[in-house]
Design a protein around this motif. Sequence first.
Motif, short mmCIF file in Angstrom:
data_model
loop_
_atom_site.label_atom_id
_atom_site.label_comp_id
_atom_site.label_asym_id
_atom_site.label_seq_id
_atom_site.Cartn_x
_atom_site.Cartn_y
_atom_site.Cartn_z
N ASP A 165 26.62 83.12 68.72
CA ASP A 165 25.44 82.03 69.14
C ASP A 165 25.95 80.59 68.34
O ASP A 165 25.42 79.43 68.97
CB ASP A 165 23.96 82.67 68.79
N ALA A 166 25.81 80.87 67.05
CA ALA A 166 26.23 79.60 66.26
C ALA A 166 27.51 79.00 66.79
O ALA A 166 27.22 77.56 66.93
CB ALA A 166 26.33 79.86 64.79
N ALA A 167 28.41 79.56 66.94
CA ALA A 167 29.53 78.68 67.43
C ALA A 167 29.39 78.36 68.82
O ALA A 167 29.77 76.94 69.24
CB ALA A 167 30.84 79.80 67.75
N ARG A 168 28.70 79.01 69.84
CA ARG A 168 28.51 78.52 71.01
C ARG A 168 27.62 77.24 70.91
O ARG A 168 27.67 76.31 71.81
CB ARG A 168 27.86 79.54 72.08
N GLY A 169 26.43 77.12 70.23
CA GLY A 169 25.58 75.90 70.00
C GLY A 169 26.28 74.75 69.52
O GLY A 169 26.14 73.63 70.06
N LEU A 170 27.31 74.97 68.54
CA LEU A 170 28.29 73.92 68.14
C LEU A 170 29.05 73.41 69.39
O LEU A 170 29.35 72.37 69.44
CB LEU A 170 28.86 74.42 67.06
N ILE A 171 29.69 74.33 70.02
CA ILE A 171 30.49 74.05 71.30
C ILE A 171 29.71 73.33 72.16
O ILE A 171 30.21 72.13 72.69
CB ILE A 171 31.13 75.30 71.80
N ARG A 172 28.31 73.65 72.38
CA ARG A 172 27.64 72.80 73.31
C ARG A 172 27.29 71.37 72.83
O ARG A 172 27.39 70.28 73.53
CB ARG A 172 26.25 73.43 73.78
N VAL A 173 27.46 71.17 71.57
CA VAL A 173 27.02 70.04 70.76
C VAL A 173 28.36 69.04 71.04
O VAL A 173 28.10 67.76 71.60
CB VAL A 173 26.74 70.08 69.28
N SER A 175 19.31 82.72 65.33
CA SER A 175 19.84 82.94 64.11
C SER A 175 20.20 84.43 63.89
O SER A 175 19.23 85.33 63.72
CB SER A 175 19.18 82.18 63.06
N PHE A 176 21.45 84.68 63.64
CA PHE A 176 21.74 86.16 63.42
C PHE A 176 21.24 86.84 62.23
O PHE A 176 20.68 87.97 62.35
CB PHE A 176 23.22 86.22 63.27
N THR A 177 21.06 86.03 61.10
CA THR A 177 20.73 86.59 59.84
C THR A 177 19.16 86.46 59.77
O THR A 177 18.45 87.39 59.10
CB THR A 177 21.31 86.12 58.63
N LYS A 178 18.75 85.40 60.22
CA LYS A 178 17.11 85.09 60.10
C LYS A 178 16.29 85.77 61.11
O LYS A 178 15.24 85.93 61.00
CB LYS A 178 16.89 83.78 60.03
N GLY A 179 17.12 86.33 62.45
CA GLY A 179 16.33 86.94 63.44
C GLY A 179 15.18 85.71 64.06
O GLY A 179 14.35 86.30 64.63
N ILE A 180 15.40 84.62 63.81
CA ILE A 180 14.81 83.65 64.54
C ILE A 180 15.42 82.60 65.49
O ILE A 180 16.66 82.64 65.22
CB ILE A 180 13.64 82.73 63.56
N VAL A 181 14.93 81.81 66.45
CA VAL A 181 15.80 80.81 66.87
C VAL A 181 15.63 79.31 66.01
O VAL A 181 14.29 79.21 65.59
CB VAL A 181 15.08 80.64 68.28
#
Length: 189
Positions: free
Chosen positions: A131-139, A98-104
């Motif tokens: 990262d968020a977009a790529r995670g959604l693309i994998r889903v 997570s870009f803003t939270k600095g965690i996974v």
Amino acid sequence: MEELKRRIVQEAGIISKQVLNLDTVLNHQVDPPLIMEMGRRFAALFREQSITKVLTIESSGITVGFATALDLGVPLVFARRKKTLTTDQEVYSERVPSFTKGIVTDILVSKSVLGPNDRVLLIDDIIANGDAARGLIRVIERSGAELVGLGIVVEKCFQAGARTIRESGFRLESLVKIQSLDNGEVKFL
Ligand code: 5GP
């Protein structure tokens, strides 16, 4: 979108050279007519693509995703970040930084709301490293659905996310492109 640019110039807080605070525009408060206009823009860009679902991720993508889905006349699916008592056992799950939270964090989409017959438009508020977009693309890929394109409200061009996703062959459209946040100033491309 000139109105969106105007609001960003007037209201964005510049936290660092990488991060801006868009709480009064996108992330904590929204202006419904402005959000509806964003939805109309994305819908117009992708209307000919026979989209069956809009996919976003909670929470800041939901308002724009809803406006887009309403204009296209299709359902909105939002990926969750937490399991709840009612979460299906059958989920697509991806781990993303997570870009803003600095965690996974995990992103979850139930198999009951996304499948091989879907043609998906992915909507999100801001793209940084992607990262968020790529995670959604994998889903989407794991569900067997087809990703038609991505609509992102604010593209930060000085981070690699949007560029690398376009280089992977996906169509990514953004409403506002920010070139830099140097010297405490928002510079648009
Ligand atoms: P990425 O996964 O592309 O690195 O980051 C995307 C997510 O992080 C977006 O959904 C957005 O909510 C958040 N994000 C990225 N950059 C910023 C930023 O500069 N300001 C805010 N408020 N959120 C950001």
